[in-house]
Design a protein around this motif. Structure first.
Motif, PDB file in Angstrom:
ATOM      1  N   ALA A  53       0.866  -1.178   0.000  1.00 19.24           N
ATOM      2  CA  ALA A  53       0.000   0.000   0.000  1.00 19.24           C
ATOM      3  C   ALA A  53       0.904   1.230   0.000  1.00 19.24           C
ATOM      4  N   ALA A  56       0.732   4.239   2.696  1.00 20.69           N
ATOM      5  CA  ALA A  56       1.094   3.791   4.044  1.00 20.69           C
ATOM      6  C   ALA A  56       2.589   3.496   4.128  1.00 20.69           C
ATOM      7  N   ASN A  81      -4.427   3.137   5.973  1.00 22.60           N
ATOM      8  CA  ASN A  81      -5.006   1.981   5.292  1.00 22.60           C
ATOM      9  C   ASN A  81      -6.421   1.629   5.728  1.00 22.60           C
ATOM     10  N   HIS A  84      -9.353   0.801   3.418  1.00 23.34           N
ATOM     11  CA  HIS A  84      -9.535  -0.486   2.751  1.00 23.34           C
ATOM     12  C   HIS A  84     -10.710  -1.280   3.318  1.00 23.34           C
ATOM     13  N   ALA A 110      -5.947  -2.375  -3.831  1.00 28.23           N
ATOM     14  CA  ALA A 110      -5.265  -1.076  -3.842  1.00 28.23           C
ATOM     15  C   ALA A 110      -6.258  -0.040  -4.379  1.00 28.23           C
ATOM     16  N   ASP A 111      -5.989   1.234  -4.133  1.00 27.11           N
ATOM     17  CA  ASP A 111      -6.902   2.287  -4.600  1.00 27.11           C
ATOM     18  C   ASP A 111      -7.246   2.115  -6.077  1.00 27.11           C
TER      19      ASP A 111
ATOM     20  N   THR B  18      -3.291  -4.234   8.011  1.00 31.26           N
ATOM     21  CA  THR B  18      -3.787  -3.840   6.697  1.00 31.26           C
ATOM     22  C   THR B  18      -4.611  -4.956   6.073  1.00 31.26           C
ATOM     23  N   ARG B  22      -8.582  -5.138   4.834  1.00 30.19           N
ATOM     24  CA  ARG B  22      -8.959  -5.546   3.476  1.00 30.19           C
ATOM     25  C   ARG B  22      -9.859  -6.774   3.472  1.00 30.19           C
TER      26      ARG B  22
END
Lengths: 235, 107
Positions: A53, A56, A81, A84, A110-111, B18, B22
């Motif tokens: 990411a 980040a 993050n 997400h 991911a974006d 993270t 997700r």
């Protein structure tokens, strides 16, 4: 992988290739920057593989390089993050089912992957777009970082090349069709205004999350719909 | 400088956290069946977040204004995208505008 690439069609392949190129250059600058700040070379490589990411990673390395506490670096990275979480709900159908698929697919989030996926109207093709973009970006980003770490000074200053404008430009091109829907547009504009105002006072990461206030406007004033024809810059 | 084990641990904690963010959506979906309404709201939330990300990355640097070059580049990109120019042109237009303005000495 090969069948995914074939199903994708030439237009999406071109979009993904261009995105990959831009991200690889940014990855190279991330690797070079991390090396330049005196951190060990394995750190940017490890981060790119297991965190994957960009924003980040830049924040994490930046805080450590400034002599900051590792706890602060982790907390800042997690804050950045946190977006997400809603992304995961938005693209869960595109990721697919089964624990392995969910685990690997989630890691590839991911974006740009989320934006590309939402720009594709057809659910079956959404899955192909998500996986192709995610895998391609993962490979290019990590290769770029390796190049930056071991090639050293390949990219000195991405700002001189205007690459800092490329990332928001990619997202603009991709979200614009969704903004044709008035309810979504109102929600997004309110959210962006809130985020911009918050940026002046709050730490990075938090302002973007505060933009979710805008979603309340979509609830309040009518239901959000996908863009009527699903068409735009992207196929 | 922070010790190697601490750095590894910090990177791994960030990675696990993270992944948890997700994975929450895809993992919960098998237990929680979201209504079509909620599904649409989630898509709207993603678009809202991406738009805010555009605004913040285009216009700001740290807590202040990013200067002229980057917002101008993104503005050119938005215009090109709105006129349905090819994606390549949108991205290259943004980078070229920002790079060009900086070459002229604008921040």
């Amino acid at each position: 992988m090969r069948s995914i690439w074939r199903t994708l069609g030439p237009v999406w392949r071109r979009h993904i290739a261009l995105l990959c190129l831009a991200d690889a250059v940014v990855g190279a600058s991330f690797g070079a920057l991390a090396m330049g700040s005196g951190l060990p070379g394995w750190l940017p490589v490890l981060l790119s593989l297991v965190v994957f990411a960009g924003a980040a990673q830049f924040m994490f390395v930046g805080i450590l390089a400034a002599g900051g506490n590792p706890f602060a670096a982790v907390a800042a990275g997690l804050l950045v993050n946190a977006r997400h979480l809603p992304f995961g709900f938005a693209v869960r159908e595109a990721i697919g089912h089964g624990w392995l698929r969910r685990l690997v697919g989630s890691h590839l989030m991911a974006d740009e992957t989320v934006a590309f996926t939402l720009a594709e109207a057809d659910p079956a093709r959404r899955r192909v777009v998500y996986w192709a973009t995610g895998m391609a970006l993962f490979v290019c980003w990590n290769l770029g970082v390796l190049l930056g770490v071991y090639g050293g000074t390949v990219v000195h200053d991405t700002d001189a090349l205007g690459l800092d404008a490329a990332f928001p430009a990619v997202l603009v091109a991709v979200v614009l069709p969704a903004l044709r829907d008035p309810v979504t547009r109102r929600a997004a504009l309110v959210g962006a205004a809130v985020a911009l105002a918050a940026t002046t006072v709050l730490p990075a990461g938090l302002p973007v999350l505060l933009a979710l206030v805008g979603v309340l406007f979509a609830v309040r004033w009518g239901r959000a719909k996908p863009s009527p024809d699903g068409s735009g810059v992207l196929p | 400088m922070t010790s190697t084990p601490t750095l590894v641990l910090a990177a791994l904690v960030l990675a696990v956290g993270t992944l948890a963010f997700r994975l929450a959506g895809p993992a919960l979906s098998s237990r929680v069946e979201l209504s079509a309404e909620v599904g649409r709201l989630m898509s709207t939330a993603a678009v809202v977040l991406l738009t805010a990300l555009v605004a913040v990355t285009a216009l700001t640097q740290g807590h202040g204004f990013a200067g002229v070059a980057r917002p101008a580049g993104v503005g050119v990109a938005a215009l090109l995208a709105w006129r349905r120019a090819p994606f390549v042109l949108v991205v290259l237009g943004a980078a070229a505008t920002a790079a060009g303005l900086r070459l002229l000495g604008l921040p």
